[in-house]
Design an enzyme around this catalytic site. Sequence first.
Site, PDB file in Angstrom:
ATOM      1  N   CYS A 122       0.860  -1.195   0.000  1.00  0.00           N
ATOM      2  CA  CYS A 122       0.000   0.000   0.000  1.00  0.00           C
ATOM      3  C   CYS A 122       0.897   1.246   0.000  1.00  0.00           C
ATOM      4  O   CYS A 122       1.881   1.311   0.744  1.00  0.00           O
ATOM      5  CB  CYS A 122      -0.913  -0.009   1.231  1.00  0.00           C
ATOM      6  N   CYS A 125       1.680   3.394   3.360  1.00  0.00           N
ATOM      7  CA  CYS A 125       1.966   2.653   4.589  1.00  0.00           C
ATOM      8  C   CYS A 125       3.465   2.437   4.781  1.00  0.00           C
ATOM      9  O   CYS A 125       4.185   2.189   3.819  1.00  0.00           O
ATOM     10  CB  CYS A 125       1.233   1.317   4.537  1.00  0.00           C
TER      11      CYS A 125
END
Length: 349
Positions: A122, A125
């Site tokens: 992601c 993140c």
Amino acid sequence: MQLWKRTMTDIKSLTPEELNSVLKSMGEPAFRSQQIYKWLHQSGVNSFDEMTNISKSLREKLGEDFFIPCVEIEDKLVSKLDGTVKYLFRLFDGEYIETVIMKYKYGYTICVSSQVGCKMGCTFCASTLAGFKRNLLPSELEGQIHTAQKDLNIRISHVVLMGIGEPLDNYDNVINFLRTVNNENGLNISLRDVTVSTCGIVPRIYDLISEGIPVTLTLSLHAPYDTLRSKMMPVNDKWGVNEAIEACKQYAEKTSRRVSFEYTLINGVNDTLECAEMLAEKLKGFISHVNLIPVNDVEERGNVRSSEKAVNNFQFALKSRGINATIRRTLGSDINASCGQLRRRKEGN
Ligand code: SAH
């Protein structure tokens, strides 16, 4: 000189049935298995020597074939603002994970890691940045709770799998852990107070429905349509927004547990009125809950947190369309309590 190496088994990751059969094969009576189970899972001992009602000879015999993987404190940060505690834990093979303890009105919640690193990629993140190393063992998932409880002298009542890693990418070990955490001879934590957060590995959501362990499920959604979500979360190329939401609906229907959605707000990316409208449309008629989280800064990621006004507007747009939405209170902001950053520093990445 050691000419051979005996393979040691992690005794704390055995299911109660497996532990029973090990002890039976050693000629031990049935109640011994329960005594040892309680030492491992209720007391959370780190060595066989601490099992004081077990004979020395049995402790020694166990020590020849089994080991208890320890979760040890490498570093500990305590927030001066709200008492949130963040640990950097060292595992038996020298790997590191992070775990956070938060105090709420109803008790202590632990945010546990499920893997050493993460493969999901992601874009906002920190957990992916230091790379994926390995899955955590069931004992290491549980050990985070034991070590924190002992260190802080508290009882943890709520568990969220929202630390480093993707829980449903470590499916079998996470399921074993959930059953253990709930065991009355172990930590005895109610499944109602356990939350599994996933980026949306859809087949595993369906598997979870059939396990008969009704935990709360949270989907990290972050975007209401596929092109945007795929840019933020590569997993979306495999299972899109509609498929993931449908799996959550099935989960809610079959388990009678409310599902919630995480939505991290990034300035100018997913915080527009159009996004709020599309999200409301997708969740229409589904009794669920949206958690809005202004993105935490991760230096390399370059994402900018949405303004307070944009966050409030987004919440208002959802609520006025009948969607239940709250803004997540940030805890431990002075110790950078969101996960992934301490481990990365340690790994030197
Ligand atoms: N892999 C699981 C659980 C770990 S992440 C999952 O994806 O749900 C826990 C939550 O924190 C997820 O919703 C994740 O998307 C969110 N998150 C990750 N990085 C973040 C950041 N920089 N700011 C705010 N939330 C973040």
